[in-house]
Design an enzyme around this catalytic site. Structure first.
Site, mmCIF file in Angstrom:
data_model
loop_
_atom_site.group_PDB
_atom_site.id
_atom_site.type_symbol
_atom_site.label_atom_id
_atom_site.label_comp_id
_atom_site.label_asym_id
_atom_site.label_seq_id
_atom_site.Cartn_x
_atom_site.Cartn_y
_atom_site.Cartn_z
ATOM 1 N N SER A 187 -3.931 1.758 -0.981
ATOM 2 C CA SER A 187 -3.272 0.663 -0.270
ATOM 3 C C SER A 187 -4.304 -0.138 0.515
ATOM 4 C CB SER A 187 -2.249 1.207 0.734
ATOM 5 O OG SER A 187 -1.303 2.022 0.098
ATOM 6 N N CYS A 225 -0.040 -10.230 -0.745
ATOM 7 C CA CYS A 225 -1.245 -9.775 -0.052
ATOM 8 C C CYS A 225 -1.905 -10.790 0.873
ATOM 9 C CB CYS A 225 -2.264 -9.287 -1.073
ATOM 10 S SG CYS A 225 -1.676 -7.857 -1.984
ATOM 11 N N PHE A 226 -2.089 -12.040 0.416
ATOM 12 C CA PHE A 226 -2.936 -12.943 1.188
ATOM 13 C C PHE A 226 -2.441 -13.099 2.629
ATOM 14 C CE2 PHE A 226 -4.993 -15.614 -2.454
ATOM 15 C CZ PHE A 226 -5.738 -14.507 -2.795
ATOM 16 N N PHE A 273 -8.505 -4.256 -6.310
ATOM 17 C CA PHE A 273 -8.750 -5.694 -6.368
ATOM 18 C C PHE A 273 -7.973 -6.374 -7.495
ATOM 19 C CE2 PHE A 273 -12.608 -4.058 -4.246
ATOM 20 C CZ PHE A 273 -12.601 -4.844 -3.109
ATOM 21 N N LEU A 274 -7.056 -5.651 -8.143
ATOM 22 C CA LEU A 274 -6.338 -6.288 -9.260
ATOM 23 C C LEU A 274 -5.505 -7.463 -8.747
ATOM 24 C CD1 LEU A 274 -3.020 -5.683 -9.206
ATOM 25 C CD2 LEU A 274 -3.757 -3.453 -9.918
HETATM 26 N N1 LIG Z 1 0.440 -6.236 -5.252
HETATM 27 C C1 LIG Z 1 -0.830 -6.519 -5.363
HETATM 28 O O1 LIG Z 1 -1.246 -7.435 -6.084
HETATM 29 C C2 LIG Z 1 -1.854 -5.697 -4.616
HETATM 30 C C3 LIG Z 1 -3.201 -5.780 -4.992
HETATM 31 C C4 LIG Z 1 -4.136 -4.988 -4.317
HETATM 32 C C5 LIG Z 1 -3.731 -4.150 -3.287
HETATM 33 N N2 LIG Z 1 -2.412 -4.101 -2.920
HETATM 34 C C6 LIG Z 1 -2.034 -3.166 -1.846
HETATM 35 O O2 LIG Z 1 -1.547 -1.971 -2.454
HETATM 36 C C7 LIG Z 1 -0.498 -1.394 -1.665
HETATM 37 C C8 LIG Z 1 0.757 -1.247 -2.496
HETATM 38 O O3 LIG Z 1 1.172 -2.549 -2.900
HETATM 39 P P1 LIG Z 1 2.290 -2.761 -4.004
HETATM 40 O O4 LIG Z 1 2.327 -4.226 -4.296
HETATM 41 O O5 LIG Z 1 2.091 -1.785 -5.117
HETATM 42 O O6 LIG Z 1 3.590 -2.319 -3.156
HETATM 43 P P2 LIG Z 1 5.050 -1.966 -3.707
HETATM 44 O O7 LIG Z 1 5.983 -2.232 -2.602
HETATM 45 O O8 LIG Z 1 5.264 -2.613 -5.056
HETATM 46 O O9 LIG Z 1 4.979 -0.385 -4.002
HETATM 47 C C9 LIG Z 1 4.878 0.593 -3.016
HETATM 48 C C10 LIG Z 1 5.724 1.789 -3.451
HETATM 49 O O10 LIG Z 1 5.500 2.856 -2.530
HETATM 50 C C11 LIG Z 1 6.724 3.592 -2.409
HETATM 51 N N3 LIG Z 1 6.689 4.414 -1.202
HETATM 52 C C12 LIG Z 1 6.704 4.013 0.110
HETATM 53 N N4 LIG Z 1 6.658 5.077 0.937
HETATM 54 C C13 LIG Z 1 6.610 6.187 0.135
HETATM 55 C C14 LIG Z 1 6.554 7.591 0.391
HETATM 56 N N5 LIG Z 1 6.513 8.082 1.644
HETATM 57 N N6 LIG Z 1 6.515 8.428 -0.668
HETATM 58 C C15 LIG Z 1 6.546 7.958 -1.931
HETATM 59 N N7 LIG Z 1 6.610 6.648 -2.239
HETATM 60 C C16 LIG Z 1 6.645 5.765 -1.217
HETATM 61 C C17 LIG Z 1 7.782 2.512 -2.402
HETATM 62 O O11 LIG Z 1 9.058 3.030 -2.740
HETATM 63 C C18 LIG Z 1 7.231 1.526 -3.451
HETATM 64 O O12 LIG Z 1 7.774 1.777 -4.746
HETATM 65 C C19 LIG Z 1 -0.335 -2.329 -0.448
HETATM 66 O O13 LIG Z 1 -1.130 -1.826 0.598
HETATM 67 C C20 LIG Z 1 -0.912 -3.647 -0.947
HETATM 68 O O14 LIG Z 1 -1.425 -4.421 0.116
HETATM 69 C C21 LIG Z 1 -1.473 -4.840 -3.574
#
Ligand SMILES: NC(=O)c1ccc[n+]([C@@H]2O[C@H](COP(=O)([O-])OP(=O)(O)OC[C@H]3O[C@@H](n4cnc5c(N)ncnc54)[C@H](O)[C@@H]3O)[C@@H](O)[C@H]2O)c1
Length: 458
Positions: free
Chosen positions: A130, A275-276, A161-162
């Site tokens: 994350s 994210c941004f 970084f995706l």
């Molecule tokens: N989306 C992007 O493009 C991107 C890119 C790089 C980094 N990130 C970072 O990656 C992280 C995740 O982003 P995302 O877009 O995948 O979020 P998301 O909301 O799509 O997925 C997060 C998942 O975590 C689960 N979750 C939460 N608490 C939990 C727990 N205690 N046990 C099990 N599962 C749990 C949620 O149910 C959800 O399905 C964030 O910190 C985000 O900033 C996102």
């Protein structure tokens, strides 16, 4: 128990799902399990329609699922047997208390750390996937290593970084993979274990090793720099419209300077995505908490410029539609925050739709992937909105079309047919600069693009 290395990922979202699918696909010698508290999401990962749309992802999941890629709700069992645990839970902007609207909400993160501690009976490498404030690993280590069970945890930072829409390609051929650890013998050994996973398919020179804090801070910094470029060119787009300069020509001219480069210089209705905004505001909050007000103000202005650009888009619509859109049907072409994803988090479409509804416009939204999410984002005003999968039907009877998302589909539509079915005068506001302005003007549209001289019949 099997002697294959067991990898677990907690969080099956936009990052956890695709990242683990690619690791499993590329590393058949590892077992990869993805767990989530959201049982519906896990069922979708195990079903025919994956919970997120991402080009190429279906094939990757199909190859690995059931072989060495597993999706499950058994978080405790997963923790128990894992050697390497990626944590990819959501870290949204805090909406309450101290730092509300700016700081990262770390409640899911801390809960996960405590879950890992509760169910671990052997050494684990815990990988921060994350995006987190710098020095979060310190808190993570305090929670994990303050145990009296004699179990040791090594925490690594491996920010992702995706970009959505190109996630599979970004994961299969990353510009770089960043892995941070403590520079202790244990930290370096843990880092090496993760380096070995990635170098199965990523060239060694693309795997960067650093200290923990540099890795954590690099992710927030990368997003802030990317967003800052978009806000910079958007600021120039407004000036172009006043001076008859063309923003694409300006962007091309400066982007050929290798020190600046062409990417992220596309003027638009504004950036969106999960994210941004949240990551810059988090950086602002961190700066302020260290008493660094000037850098905080500087990065905040990148977000303010984005809000301003979205509001300016609606103001242009109003001004060119005789200062009223009340009762007028307006078709939003696209609602996803960018093409090739159904993700609508922080999409400029949300602000544009809400502002148009405040002006009593009749809003119709069409998008090939994002209508379900749009309904959730706008549920409080959804009675005033039509959600229409067919763009021709969406535009029929409309006074204006506003392009919010750069889907290829919108470039290939029959705009003569669309024009015939619209109210006159018919206007197009191209918030992504993807349409052939001259051709649309010749069909009869008034055409307004970002940072371009308007083409008007009046
Ligand atoms: N989306 C992007 O493009 C991107 C890119 C790089 C980094 N990130 C970072 O990656 C992280 C995740 O982003 P995302 O877009 O995948 O979020 P998301 O909301 O799509 O997925 C997060 C998942 O975590 C689960 N979750 C939460 N608490 C939990 C727990 N205690 N046990 C099990 N599962 C749990 C949620 O149910 C959800 O399905 C964030 O910190 C985000 O900033 C996102």
């Amino acid at each position: 128990m099997s002697n294959r290395t067991q990898i677990l990922c907690i969080g099956a979202g936009y990052v956890g799902g695709p990242t683990m699918a690619v690791i499993a696909d590329k590393c058949p010698h590892l077992d990869v399990t993805v767990v989530d508290i959201n049982a519906g999401r896990i069922a979708a990962w195990n079903g025919d329609t994956l919970p997120i749309y991402e080009p190429g992802l279906d094939e990757v999941v199909r190859r690995a699922r059931g072989r060495n890629l597993f999706f499950s709700t058994d978080i405790e069992g997963g923790i128990r047997k894992a050697e390497i645990i990626f944590v990819s839970v959501n870290t949204p902007t805090k909406t309450f208390g101290q730092g509300a609207g700016c700081a990262a909400d770390l409640q899911y993160w801390e809960l996960t750390a405590r879950q890992i501690l509760a169910h671990s009976t052997s050494h684990k490498i815990v990988v921060e996937k994350s995006t987190l404030p710098v020095r979060t690993a310190e808190a993570m280590e305090r929670i994990l290593n303050g145990n009296d069970k004699g179990v040791r945890f090594d925490v690594l930072s491996n920010p992702e970084f995706l970009a959505e829409g190109t996630a599979v390609k970004d994961l299969e051929q990353p510009d770089r993979v960043l892995i941070g650890s403590h520079e202790t013998p244990e930290g370096v050994a843990a880092r090496k274990a993760l380096v070995d996973v990635y170098t199965t398919w990523v060239p060694r020179e693309r795997v960067i090793e650093s200290n923990l804090w540099s890795a954590e801070l690099s992710k927030l910094t990368a997003n802030a720099f990317l967003a800052q470029r978009i806000s910079s060119i958007n600021a120039i787009s407004a000036l172009c419209e006043k001076t008859e300069a063309d923003v694409d020509e300006v962007a091309y001219a400066i982007g050929t300077d290798s020190r600046i480069g062409p990417r992220f210089l596309k003027a638009s209705v504004g950036f969106g995505g999960s994210c941004f905004r949240k990551d810059i505001l988090n950086l602002v909050y961190i700066c302020r908490s260290y008493g660094l007000d000037a850098p905080a103000d500087y990065w905040e202005s990148v977000v303010n410029m984005n809000d301003w650009q979205q509001a300016r888009f609606v103001q242009t619509m109003l001004a060119s539609m005789f200062n009223t859109v009340a009762g007028k049907r307006i078709a939003l072409f696209g609602f996803a925050f960018k093409a090739d994803t159904g993700d609508t988090r922080e999409s400029p479409g949300i602000a544009v739709a809400r502002q148009l509804i405040e002006e009593h416009a009749r809003v119709v939204i069409t998008d090939p992937q994002a209508l379900d999410n749009a309904k959730v984002d706008l549920k409080d005003v959804s009675r005033e909105i039509v959600f229409e999968p067919d763009p021709y039907k969406a535009a029929a009877g409309a006074h204006a079309i506003a392009v919010i998302t750069e889907w290829t589909l919108f470039k290939t539509l029959d705009y003569e047919r669309i024009f015939r079915a619209m109210e006159k005068p018919a206007s197009i506001f191209d918030g992504r600069n993807i349409l052939d302005r001259q051709k649309l003007f010749e069909i009869g549209f008034n055409v307004f693009a970002i940072g371009k001289r308007p083409l008007k019949h009046f």
